[in-house]
Design a protein around this motif. Structure first.
Motif, PDB file in Angstrom:
ATOM      1  N   THR A 145      -2.820  37.097 -30.643  1.00 25.10           N
ATOM      2  CA  THR A 145      -4.061  37.762 -30.229  1.00 25.10           C
ATOM      3  C   THR A 145      -4.999  36.811 -29.492  1.00 25.10           C
ATOM      4  O   THR A 145      -5.853  37.266 -28.739  1.00 25.10           O
ATOM      5  CB  THR A 145      -4.789  38.398 -31.428  1.00 25.10           C
ATOM      6  OG1 THR A 145      -5.184  37.377 -32.341  1.00 25.10           O
ATOM      7  CG2 THR A 145      -3.934  39.438 -32.115  1.00 25.10           C
ATOM      8  N   THR A 146      -4.834  35.516 -29.685  1.00 24.68           N
ATOM      9  CA  THR A 146      -5.684  34.560 -28.983  1.00 24.68           C
ATOM     10  C   THR A 146      -5.120  34.127 -27.637  1.00 24.68           C
ATOM     11  O   THR A 146      -5.868  33.668 -26.782  1.00 24.68           O
ATOM     12  CB  THR A 146      -5.944  33.296 -29.839  1.00 24.68           C
ATOM     13  OG1 THR A 146      -4.730  32.578 -30.015  1.00 24.68           O
ATOM     14  CG2 THR A 146      -6.552  33.647 -31.181  1.00 24.68           C
ATOM     15  N   GLY A 187      -3.512  38.382 -23.100  1.00 21.34           N
ATOM     16  CA  GLY A 187      -4.594  39.183 -22.562  1.00 21.34           C
ATOM     17  C   GLY A 187      -4.463  40.638 -22.968  1.00 21.34           C
ATOM     18  O   GLY A 187      -3.411  41.093 -23.437  1.00 21.34           O
ATOM     19  N   GLU A 188      -5.533  41.365 -22.786  1.00 20.97           N
ATOM     20  CA  GLU A 188      -5.519  42.798 -23.104  1.00 20.97           C
ATOM     21  C   GLU A 188      -4.472  43.502 -22.256  1.00 20.97           C
ATOM     22  O   GLU A 188      -4.298  43.193 -21.079  1.00 20.97           O
ATOM     23  CB  GLU A 188      -6.894  43.403 -22.823  1.00 20.97           C
ATOM     24  CG  GLU A 188      -7.022  44.811 -23.331  1.00 20.97           C
ATOM     25  CD  GLU A 188      -8.443  45.330 -23.259  1.00 20.97           C
ATOM     26  OE1 GLU A 188      -8.592  46.541 -23.082  1.00 20.97           O
ATOM     27  OE2 GLU A 188      -9.376  44.523 -23.377  1.00 20.97           O
ATOM     28  N   GLY A 189      -3.742  44.410 -22.882  1.00 23.01           N
ATOM     29  CA  GLY A 189      -2.689  45.147 -22.198  1.00 23.01           C
ATOM     30  C   GLY A 189      -1.349  44.439 -22.178  1.00 23.01           C
ATOM     31  O   GLY A 189      -0.388  44.963 -21.624  1.00 23.01           O
ATOM     32  N   SER A 190      -1.272  43.266 -22.768  1.00 21.84           N
ATOM     33  CA  SER A 190       0.007  42.544 -22.826  1.00 21.84           C
ATOM     34  C   SER A 190       0.999  43.310 -23.682  1.00 21.84           C
ATOM     35  O   SER A 190       0.618  44.049 -24.588  1.00 21.84           O
ATOM     36  CB  SER A 190      -0.196  41.146 -23.428  1.00 21.84           C
ATOM     37  OG  SER A 190      -1.009  40.360 -22.611  1.00 21.84           O
ATOM     38  N   GLN A 191       2.256  43.115 -23.408  1.00 24.91           N
ATOM     39  CA  GLN A 191       3.308  43.755 -24.181  1.00 24.91           C
ATOM     40  C   GLN A 191       4.097  42.698 -24.934  1.00 24.91           C
ATOM     41  O   GLN A 191       4.339  41.609 -24.420  1.00 24.91           O
ATOM     42  CB  GLN A 191       4.238  44.547 -23.267  1.00 24.91           C
ATOM     43  CG  GLN A 191       3.541  45.701 -22.584  1.00 24.91           C
ATOM     44  CD  GLN A 191       4.491  46.498 -21.719  1.00 24.91           C
ATOM     45  OE1 GLN A 191       5.684  46.228 -21.658  1.00 24.91           O
ATOM     46  NE2 GLN A 191       3.969  47.488 -21.043  1.00 24.91           N
TER      47      GLN A 191
END
Length: 72
Positions: A49-50, A53-57
């Motif tokens: 989570t660190t 990025g947002e939207g990563s799979q």
């Protein structure tokens, strides 16, 4: 070891071990390839989570993880 996990991303990788293996991992795993992390103090999911990025799979082996783990 019996208490560890590895996360491999496109540009970096990390190995997570509990306190029993902190010395061993530094002797046996190349630091140029893997970052070292404590399995309990910084679990793989928290680390992800660190660094993602947002939207990563993320893909995982369903034979190694429960549905509850995946949903979390």
């Amino acid at each position: 070891g019996s208490a560890g996990a590895i996360v491999v991303l496109a540009e970096r990788a990390a190995i997570f071990v509990d306190g029993r293996y902190t010395v061993q991992v530094r002797n046996e795993v190349d630091p140029d390839l893997f970052e070292y992390h404590h399995l309990i103090e910084e679990p793989p999911v928290a680390w992800l989570t660190t660094v993602l990025g947002e939207g990563s799979q993320v893909a995982c082996d369903p034979r190694l993880h429960t549905l509850a783990w995946y949903q979390h």
